[in-house]
Design an enzyme around this catalytic site. Structure first.
Site, PDB file in Angstrom:
ATOM      1  N   TRP A  31      27.126  13.484  -2.053  1.00 52.95           N
ATOM      2  CA  TRP A  31      25.784  14.046  -2.299  1.00 52.95           C
ATOM      3  C   TRP A  31      25.929  15.425  -2.920  1.00 52.95           C
ATOM      4  O   TRP A  31      26.772  16.217  -2.491  1.00 52.95           O
ATOM      5  CB  TRP A  31      25.013  14.167  -0.971  1.00 52.95           C
ATOM      6  N   SER A  65      26.991  14.034   3.641  1.00 49.94           N
ATOM      7  CA  SER A  65      27.568  14.997   4.587  1.00 49.94           C
ATOM      8  C   SER A  65      27.652  14.432   6.005  1.00 49.94           C
ATOM      9  O   SER A  65      28.567  14.764   6.759  1.00 49.94           O
ATOM     10  CB  SER A  65      26.741  16.278   4.593  1.00 49.94           C
ATOM     11  N   PHE A  66      26.686  13.601   6.359  1.00 50.97           N
ATOM     12  CA  PHE A  66      26.702  13.056   7.723  1.00 50.97           C
ATOM     13  C   PHE A  66      27.980  12.268   7.985  1.00 50.97           C
ATOM     14  O   PHE A  66      28.480  12.216   9.105  1.00 50.97           O
ATOM     15  CB  PHE A  66      25.460  12.177   7.948  1.00 50.97           C
ATOM     16  N   GLU A  67      28.525  11.656   6.926  1.00 47.58           N
ATOM     17  CA  GLU A  67      29.752  10.848   7.064  1.00 47.58           C
ATOM     18  C   GLU A  67      31.015  11.710   7.116  1.00 47.58           C
ATOM     19  O   GLU A  67      32.123  11.186   7.320  1.00 47.58           O
ATOM     20  CB  GLU A  67      29.852   9.830   5.918  1.00 47.58           C
ATOM     21  N   CYS A  89      27.352  19.490   1.038  1.00 50.70           N
ATOM     22  CA  CYS A  89      26.264  20.402   0.650  1.00 50.70           C
ATOM     23  C   CYS A  89      24.939  19.717   0.960  1.00 50.70           C
ATOM     24  O   CYS A  89      24.657  18.647   0.422  1.00 50.70           O
ATOM     25  CB  CYS A  89      26.361  20.728  -0.839  1.00 50.70           C
ATOM     26  N   VAL A  90      24.175  20.321   1.849  1.00 52.97           N
ATOM     27  CA  VAL A  90      22.855  19.790   2.186  1.00 52.97           C
ATOM     28  C   VAL A  90      21.815  20.779   1.681  1.00 52.97           C
ATOM     29  O   VAL A  90      21.887  21.982   1.972  1.00 52.97           O
ATOM     30  CB  VAL A  90      22.689  19.576   3.703  1.00 52.97           C
ATOM     31  N   THR A  95      11.115  17.070   3.798  1.00 57.66           N
ATOM     32  CA  THR A  95      10.972  16.472   5.127  1.00 57.66           C
ATOM     33  C   THR A  95      11.957  17.125   6.101  1.00 57.66           C
ATOM     34  O   THR A  95      12.887  17.827   5.681  1.00 57.66           O
ATOM     35  CB  THR A  95      11.282  14.959   5.067  1.00 57.66           C
ATOM     36  N   HIS A  97      14.354  15.902   7.403  1.00 57.26           N
ATOM     37  CA  HIS A  97      15.670  15.263   7.293  1.00 57.26           C
ATOM     38  C   HIS A  97      16.784  16.305   7.204  1.00 57.26           C
ATOM     39  O   HIS A  97      17.863  16.152   7.790  1.00 57.26           O
ATOM     40  CB  HIS A  97      15.683  14.368   6.050  1.00 57.26           C
ATOM     41  N   ARG A 136      27.160  29.842  -4.214  1.00 54.85           N
ATOM     42  CA  ARG A 136      28.242  29.775  -3.225  1.00 54.85           C
ATOM     43  C   ARG A 136      29.340  28.770  -3.568  1.00 54.85           C
ATOM     44  O   ARG A 136      30.223  28.508  -2.754  1.00 54.85           O
ATOM     45  CB  ARG A 136      27.627  29.421  -1.854  1.00 54.85           C
TER      46      ARG A 136
HETATM   47  C1  DLZ Z   1      19.848  11.262   3.024  1.00 51.77           C
HETATM   48  C2  DLZ Z   1      20.413  12.560   2.576  1.00 51.77           C
HETATM   49  C3  DLZ Z   1      19.552  13.569   2.095  1.00 51.77           C
HETATM   50  C4  DLZ Z   1      18.084  13.411   2.039  1.00 51.77           C
HETATM   51  N1  DLZ Z   1      20.043  14.733   1.653  1.00 51.77           N
HETATM   52  C5  DLZ Z   1      21.380  14.956   1.677  1.00 51.77           C
HETATM   53  C6  DLZ Z   1      21.918  16.180   1.225  1.00 51.77           C
HETATM   54  O1  DLZ Z   1      21.237  17.088   0.746  1.00 51.77           O
HETATM   55  N2  DLZ Z   1      23.273  16.326   1.297  1.00 51.77           N
HETATM   56  C7  DLZ Z   1      24.095  15.380   1.798  1.00 51.77           C
HETATM   57  O2  DLZ Z   1      25.316  15.589   1.856  1.00 51.77           O
HETATM   58  N3  DLZ Z   1      23.608  14.194   2.221  1.00 51.77           N
HETATM   59  C8  DLZ Z   1      22.275  13.952   2.168  1.00 51.77           C
HETATM   60  N4  DLZ Z   1      21.770  12.765   2.601  1.00 51.77           N
HETATM   61  C9  DLZ Z   1      22.715  11.694   3.002  1.00 51.77           C
HETATM   62  C10 DLZ Z   1      23.198  11.784   4.462  1.00 51.77           C
HETATM   63  O3  DLZ Z   1      24.190  12.788   4.618  1.00 51.77           O
HETATM   64  C11 DLZ Z   1      23.847  10.436   4.875  1.00 51.77           C
HETATM   65  O4  DLZ Z   1      24.793  10.061   3.904  1.00 51.77           O
HETATM   66  C12 DLZ Z   1      22.818   9.328   4.997  1.00 51.77           C
HETATM   67  O5  DLZ Z   1      21.795   9.708   5.898  1.00 51.77           O
HETATM   68  C13 DLZ Z   1      23.460   8.002   5.506  1.00 51.77           C
HETATM   69  O6  DLZ Z   1      24.076   8.222   6.790  1.00 51.77           O
END
Ligand code: DLZ
Length: 165
Positions: A31, A65-67, A89-90, A95, A97, A136
């Site tokens: 992402w 990132s969650f993974e 990077c999020v 939302t 989320h 950054r």
């Molecule tokens: C779903 C999602 C969203 C909305 N935004 C980001 C983000 O800005 N950066 C990032 O690394 N990942 C994002 N994801 C994906 C989640 O990290 C994850 O891959 C999904 O929720 C599936 O588990």
């Protein structure tokens, strides 16, 4: 914290231990890959600058990132690395989320960092917008990838010093 007072790429070169022979695993989120790609480049270049061989750096991507939690945990279990760097990077959206991903990922990596036998380095950028992220990952606030590489080297050395006692 990266701020106008702290550039993420600034460090005292002499304070960094020689990293020759260190083996580093890097997990990178796909992402926002323009940003995470630049963070990865910074991390690899800084590791190499301090003596890590390119062959001793293993990079694998995960979807988001969650993974990073699962990916880092698997790399820890491999017992093939001296440290793991998790890069993601999020960017805040419309939302809640953003908050869930940031909190979940941060807590997961913090748990790993505490429980794993090797250091797991937190390379997650959490920003309000793309401008803050770009600042950054090689922009005017430096590159968090550099900071993660230096932290990984220092934490590997920290463990080695303790083990010598
Ligand atoms: C779903 C999602 C969203 C909305 N935004 C980001 C983000 O800005 N950066 C990032 O690394 N990942 C994002 N994801 C994906 C989640 O990290 C994850 O891959 C999904 O929720 C599936 O588990």
């Amino acid at each position: 914290m990266a701020s106008a007072l702290h550039n993420l790429s600034d460090y005292d070169f002499k304070s960094v231990p020689n990293a020759a022979g260190m083996k580093i695993g890097i997990v990178v989120s796909e992402w926002n890959n323009k940003v995470t790609g630049a963070l990865l480049e910074g991390a690899v270049a800084t590791l190499v600058k301090h003596g890590v061989r390119e062959d001793d750096i293993h990079v694998q991507t995960v979807p988001g990132s969650f993974e990073l939690i699962y990916g880092s945990a698997l790399m820890v279990k491999q017992k093939a690395f001296d440290a793991i760097i998790a890069i993601g990077c999020v960017i805040r959206g419309d939302t809640p989320h953003f908050d869930y991903i940031c909190e979940g990922t941060t807590q997961g990596l913090a748990d790993l960092n505490k429980d794993a036998d090797i250091p797991v380095i937190y390379g997650l950028l959490t920003t309000n917008d793309m401008d803050q992220a770009e600042a950054r990952c090689g922009g005017f606030l430096g590159n968090k990838g550099d900071e993660c590489a230096i932290t990984a080297i220092k934490m590997v050395d920290f463990k080695r010093q303790l083990e010598k006692r």
